[in-house]
Enzyme design. Structure first.
Site, PDB file in Angstrom:
ATOM      1  N   ALA A 109       7.219 -10.387  13.099  1.00 21.05           N
ATOM      2  CA  ALA A 109       6.959  -9.002  13.501  1.00 21.05           C
ATOM      3  C   ALA A 109       5.521  -8.921  13.997  1.00 21.05           C
ATOM      4  O   ALA A 109       4.716  -9.823  13.782  1.00 21.05           O
ATOM      5  CB  ALA A 109       7.178  -8.051  12.331  1.00 21.05           C
ATOM      6  N   GLU A 163       2.240  -5.935  14.535  1.00 24.78           N
ATOM      7  CA  GLU A 163       1.794  -4.623  14.061  1.00 24.78           C
ATOM      8  C   GLU A 163       1.236  -3.708  15.130  1.00 24.78           C
ATOM      9  O   GLU A 163       0.466  -2.789  14.812  1.00 24.78           O
ATOM     10  CB  GLU A 163       0.737  -4.808  12.971  1.00 24.78           C
ATOM     11  CG  GLU A 163      -0.588  -5.437  13.429  1.00 24.78           C
ATOM     12  CD  GLU A 163      -0.658  -6.938  13.300  1.00 24.78           C
ATOM     13  OE1 GLU A 163      -1.757  -7.492  13.296  1.00 24.78           O
ATOM     14  OE2 GLU A 163       0.421  -7.570  13.204  1.00 24.78           O
ATOM     15  N   GLU A 210       3.860  -4.955   7.959  1.00 27.87           N
ATOM     16  CA  GLU A 210       3.433  -4.403   9.243  1.00 27.87           C
ATOM     17  C   GLU A 210       2.902  -2.975   9.111  1.00 27.87           C
ATOM     18  O   GLU A 210       1.972  -2.586   9.834  1.00 27.87           O
ATOM     19  CB  GLU A 210       4.594  -4.444  10.244  1.00 27.87           C
ATOM     20  CG  GLU A 210       5.185  -5.826  10.475  1.00 27.87           C
ATOM     21  CD  GLU A 210       4.132  -6.880  10.807  1.00 27.87           C
ATOM     22  OE1 GLU A 210       3.149  -6.552  11.495  1.00 27.87           O
ATOM     23  OE2 GLU A 210       4.299  -8.031  10.377  1.00 27.87           O
ATOM     24  N   GLU A 261      -4.686 -10.265   7.747  1.00 25.94           N
ATOM     25  CA  GLU A 261      -3.421 -10.797   7.244  1.00 25.94           C
ATOM     26  C   GLU A 261      -3.383 -10.941   5.725  1.00 25.94           C
ATOM     27  O   GLU A 261      -2.340 -10.725   5.111  1.00 25.94           O
ATOM     28  CB  GLU A 261      -3.131 -12.149   7.911  1.00 25.94           C
ATOM     29  CG  GLU A 261      -2.999 -12.074   9.429  1.00 25.94           C
ATOM     30  CD  GLU A 261      -1.872 -11.146   9.890  1.00 25.94           C
ATOM     31  OE1 GLU A 261      -1.053 -10.720   9.059  1.00 25.94           O
ATOM     32  OE2 GLU A 261      -1.842 -10.845  11.093  1.00 25.94           O
TER      33      GLU A 261
END
Length: 1036
Positions: free
Chosen positions: A432, A434, A468, A490
């Site tokens: 995914a 963000e 996310e 992260e």
């Protein structure tokens, strides 16, 4: 469809070692590529131009005589290529090059020979005098420069041959963007796009050029307009492709404080890969449809529009998309207006964005459908997918709304945008991304089909969404200044994903998942190939490689450790302080610790403590010795590396590191880990320390309570034996996480030669009485790893005994499992892991049950008849037959659920049928039935099988050039391919083969961290076999 074997493109594995050892050696040796043939001291010549490398032919049969050695030395110093003559030539030229003739008499040199010799001597003397009278200089790749002086920057040449005005990878700070007005028109028929961008600039320093990023764009017009007079002026665009930069020279000089507008028009093709502005393909009502989407992180925005493509160059954006009538367009912000334009097209204009980095910009054009819901504050949350997957959107929408509301409350900061879109894309490389207000996902990470999804599918989807959404604050609102501190993005998002789900979805028990992630991160971090959380990076490959388990899981782990040592409230206040201090800005590593220190009321220097965890490689091993006579605990810390004890520790990447370790422990006197007063804390700063226990008669101690600390523990023999007895007599005296931690630490310590295999087996013998998934799963991971290594070495006798040992411990528990979805989350998780292991190891009753259920599915094609938690195991057994594999391949093409297709792909990749395996790999490589994004997963899965691991590696070698076109060097996908396809090797021959292959490549591949990690894993496998296999054979 019927799979066909493309044998002409997929030869069986070749033995690279055999070829390299027995093929005829070349008669040319290039010392520029083989430095070990002529080692230089550090104060000798550092660099030799390619054009002046010494080439030596035919050495070995005849040695150089003295004169030739002199010529060789002169040639090297003068930069002249020296060719050794053949023996016949040497005979013919003996007068010039030999001391004696064949007859023994002296030969008289001719006048011509004397003239040539005199000429050479003059040249040598001339150059020697020049060198002597020059100031002392050091020869480097940059040329000759004086010591202790500043190097003059060498400016590169642009594509048109002119001097490019900026020599560095990172952009200058003389000009910064303030606002982008971007218009794009993607044509999904011709698969290209046109664009124009207007960038408002602020001059920070006097300069006469503007340098920014662009890659693969054909710029057709460029003008610069001063704000002062408003008169546009054409400017020439220079391009330097190695740095993906363009530049415009501007006259007169732009002065500090002035504002300009740069206008650029351009065109490009939609990317065939999965980054930049790329095309995606999907099926809708038996028709192939196309969409266009973006993936810009870390440095691909420049492939969609010219921009200052670094995180610190934040700006606002106004985006306009021109599209066809049957498409929709999405971007970061809510849509402001839609107007018709020429040729039946429509123009969507989006609202001006908040200030953000270019890698967070996003836009999508295609035929998508959605469902929406508002949060309590009125933020519109929508989930999008291609039209035929509308029935899989509801869970993601409900989850996203709950999590947005949780984050707003926890951070005490409102989500700053009016809308939040979550989009499932058919083609997407990462899990995914963000993008602010427009989060993109792989379909498998967002879409949830209730009747066929497993409980683990639900957990993973929820984790990804939580990650996310956390980025909307960590990474988007506050962004790291440069990629060296990627963990601030992260690591925090990973920590918050687990923290939020424990609060909002406690039934998913994500703490167990987090623990498993920490174990895997520590395995990587205990190697020399690891890196600090915050580490210098500059090249594209270095930046890509920062997206690894160190930045994610280690970053999250040290935050968990800090939370448990301080307390949740202090960490929450510190996080809020950090976000509010730096909102819409950029930060460095120390900014976080400064913010937390401002709210921490404890007598603790948070910054000093956490620097030891972010700026150093690896983690500590804490040695614990309990003296029961004095009630004193003796502590020692050292850097832990899984290397042979006999190796020289001075070569280790963290041999002298010390950490400020926030230790936690419980003792036999107060062992209730659920009572906070029983958990004691101690900060170990020095190499050694002692703890004087106040309570009397302490029988045992257990450090690292609930495994929340990022360190491992080695107990003295007496303490270790008491913990083993405790497990055997009352394993519930310590937590599930602590039992899993003891198991993990034991296997890891044994791999490093710190404890014996016998001790590991004694500790794990208690598992007959265990029923918690956390320690059982960790034990299965460790035993299965050993089983696979021994099996692939061909020691079937020992591998069968390992299998029997596993069944001896877990056989009764396996027999108790039902083939259903009944029970709590932990019961369902345990059932799934146990039966998967049992069938993989060919446990008879497991094979029979799975085969019966697979046949039932084949006869009905109704997946809802299968227990969804066990579908992967059932598919895996069914795919072992030709009929089952073929049926599954046909079903794969028709199913709409991505989670179901993922399980089928797992099963098909585990086949022992070589032709099926090769078909899978090439089909995915060429994006036929199987998407290219699945290839790393296929290779990783097949690499764990007895047959597949050789073919997966051979596939990588044969198709390397194609792989690096599909996946960037350094990307997580390529990291996975490199490390997974070599992870099962455990011989010196395979190590040499891997080294030889990567060293033979012309690019920078051999210097990649993943290549170094792959080689180190092989060495560790070799080490384990040499030190433990005989002992294991003896014990079993």
């Amino acid at each position: 469809m019927e799979p066909t074997v493309q044998s002409e493109r997929a030869p069986f594995p070749r033995n690279m070692i055999e070829n390299s050892l027995y093929e005829e050696e070349s008669d040319r040796v290039d010392l520029g590529k083989n430095p070990h043939l002529h080692p230089l001291e550090s104060d000798e010549l550092e660099y030799e131009p390619c054009s002046s490398r010494l080439l030596v032919r035919g050495l070995g049969e005849h040695d150089l005589d003295d004169d030739e050695e002199d010529y060789e030395s002169s040639a090297r110093l003068l930069g002249i290529s020296f060719m050794n003559r053949s023996s016949n030539h040497r005979s013919n030229m003996s007068g010039a090059y030999s001391h004696e003739t064949s007859g023994g008499s002296c030969s008289v040199p001719t006048g011509r020979t004397l003239l040539v010799v005199a000429f050479v001597v003059v040249i040598i003397l001339s150059i020697s005098m020049v060198v002597y009278f020059l100031p002392k200089c050091t020869f480097t790749k940059e040329g000759c420069h004086k010591k202790n002086t500043t190097l003059t920057l060498v400016y590169p040449l642009a594509t048109n041959g002119q001097v490019f005005p900026w020599p560095k990878m990172r952009l200058p700070n003389a000009v910064v963007p303030v606002h982008y007005s971007l218009t794009l028109h993607p044509n999904l028929t011709t698969v290209n796009f046109t664009g124009s961008v207007q960038i408002n600039l602020l001059i920070m320093e006097n300069t006469n050029n503007i340098t920014l990023h662009a890659s693969g764009l054909k710029i057709t017009r460029a003008t610069i307009t001063p704000e002062a007079n408003g008169h546009p002026k054409n400017v020439q665009v220079l391009e330097y492709t190695p740095h993906q930069q363009i530049a415009m020279k501007v006259n007169p000089i732009m002065s500090k404080g002035e504002r300009y507008t740069l206008n650029l028009k351009y065109s490009a093709n939609l990317s065939d890969g999965l980054s930049g502005f790329y095309k995606g393909i999907y099926q809708d009502k038996n028709q192939t449809r196309m969409l266009a989407a973006t993936q810009f992180e870390p440095f691909s925005a420049r492939r969609a529009f010219p921009c200052f493509d670094e995180p610190a160059f934040k700006a606002t954006f106004t985006i306009t998309i021109i599209r066809e009538a049957d498409h929709i367009s999405l971007s970061n912000m809510a849509k402001n207006a839609t107007t018709p334009v020429a040729n039946g097209l429509y123009q969507d204009r989006f609202m001006e964005s908040v200030k953000m980095s270019t890698y967070l910009v996003a836009f999508i054009v295609g035929n998508l459908t959605s469902i929406s819901q508002n949060t309590s504050r009125g933020v519109t949350v929508s989930v999008y997918a291609v039209p035929n997957k509308m029935d899989q959107l509801n869970y993601a929408l409900e989850t996203a709304v709950k999590l947005v509301e949780f984050y707003e409350k926890f951070f005490n900061i409102s989500y700053p945008l009016r809308k939040l879109d979550l989009v499932a894309l058919p083609d997407f490389e990462a899990g995914a991304m963000e993008n602010w207000g427009l989060i993109t996902f792989r379909e498998v990470a967002l879409l949830y089909k209730e009747d066929t999804a497993s409980i683990m599918d639900k957990q993973i989807i929820t984790i990804v969404i939580a990650h996310e959404l956390a980025h909307q604050w960590f990474g988007n609102l506050v962004t790291m200044e440069w990629w060296n501190d990627l963990w601030l993005n992260e690591g925090f998002a990973t920590f918050m994903e687990y923290f939020s789900l424990e609060k909002v979805f406690p039934e998913l028990q994500v703490g167990d998942h987090f623990l498993n992630s920490r174990f895997r991160a520590m395995e990587k971090d205990s190697m020399n190939s690891s890196h600090p959380l915050s580490t210098a990076v500059e090249s594209f490959e270095q930046i890509e490689e920062m997206f690894d388990s160190i930045s994610y899981e280690k970053g999250a782990s040290i935050l968990l450790m800090l939370k448990d040592f301080l307390n949740e409230t202090i960490l929450q206040q510190g996080i809020t302080q950090y976000l509010k201090e730096h909102e819409y800005g950029n930060t460095k590593n120390e900014d976080l610790w400064n913010s937390i220190a401002k709210v921490a009321s404890v007598d603790l220097n948070v910054k000093d403590m956490m620097k030891t965890w972010t700026l150093q490689t690896g983690f500590p091993l804490v040695t614990v010795k309990l003296d029961t006579t004095t009630n004193i605990i003796h502590l020692n810390q050292e850097c832990f590396l899984r290397i042979a004890i006999s190796q020289n520790s001075s070569s280790s990447s963290c041999c002298s590191n010390l950490w400020h370790i926030p230790l936690t422990f419980i003792t036999s006197s107060c062992s209730d880990y659920k009572r906070p007063e029983c958990i004691k804390k101690w900060l170990l700063k020095n190499k050694t320390d002692t703890i004087d226990l106040k309570e009397p008669s302490v029988a045992w101690v257990k450090f690292n309570v609930n495994m929340s600390g990022y360190y491992i523990v080695d107990y003295d023999k007496s303490s270790s034996e008491k913990l083993i007895v405790l497990l055997q007599n009352d394993h519930l005296a310590i937590s599930d996480q602590d039992r899993a931690g003891l198991i993990n630490n034991a296997f890891v310590l044994a791999s490093a030669g710190k404890i014996s295999v016998k001790t590991v087996l004694n500790l794990t013998s208690y598992l007959k009485y265990e029923d918690s998934p956390v320690p059982i799963v960790e034990a299965l991971v460790q035993f299965n790893r050993i089983y696979m290594l021994i099996q692939k070495r061909g020691n079937l006798s020992l591998s069968n005994r390992v299998k029997e040992y596993i069944f001896d411990i877990f056989g009764d528990l396996i027999d108790q499992q039902t083939w259903s979805n009944n029970g709590s989350f932990s019961e369902r998780q345990l059932r799934s892991k146990l039966l998967a292991t049992a069938c993989d190891l060919k446990y008879d009753s497991c094979i029979q049950n799975a085969s019966n259920l697979f046949t039932k599915w084949m006869n009905s094609s109704d997946l809802s008849l299968l227990p969804s938690d066990l579908t992967t195991t059932i598919f895996t057994i069914g795919a072992r037959t030709l009929e089952g594999w073929t049926f599954m391949c046909q079903m794969y093409s028709h199913l709409q659920s991505k989670t179901d297709k993922s399980k089928m792909l797992t099963a098909m990749a585990k086949t022992n049928n070589v032709h099926h395996l090769i078909w899978l790999m090439y089909n995915s490589l060429h994006h036929d039935t199987i998407r290219t994004q699945e290839l790393p997963f296929i290779l990783a899965t097949s690499s764990r099988t007895p047959v597949g691991y050789l073919f997966a590696w051979d596939f990588v070698k044969e198709n390397w050039d194609e792989l690096i076109k599909k996946f960037h060097l350094g990307s997580f996908s390529l990291q996975t391919i490199i490390t997974e396809t070599t992870s099962q090797f455990s011989t010196k021959a395979h190590l040499l083969e891997v080294q030889t292959f990567f060293e033979s490549l012309a690019d920078k591949t051999s210097q990649l961290g993943s290549v170094k990690e792959a080689q180190e894993v092989i060495r560790l496998n070799i080490q384990w076999m040499e030190e433990n296999m005989k002992n294991l054979d003896k014990q079993l």
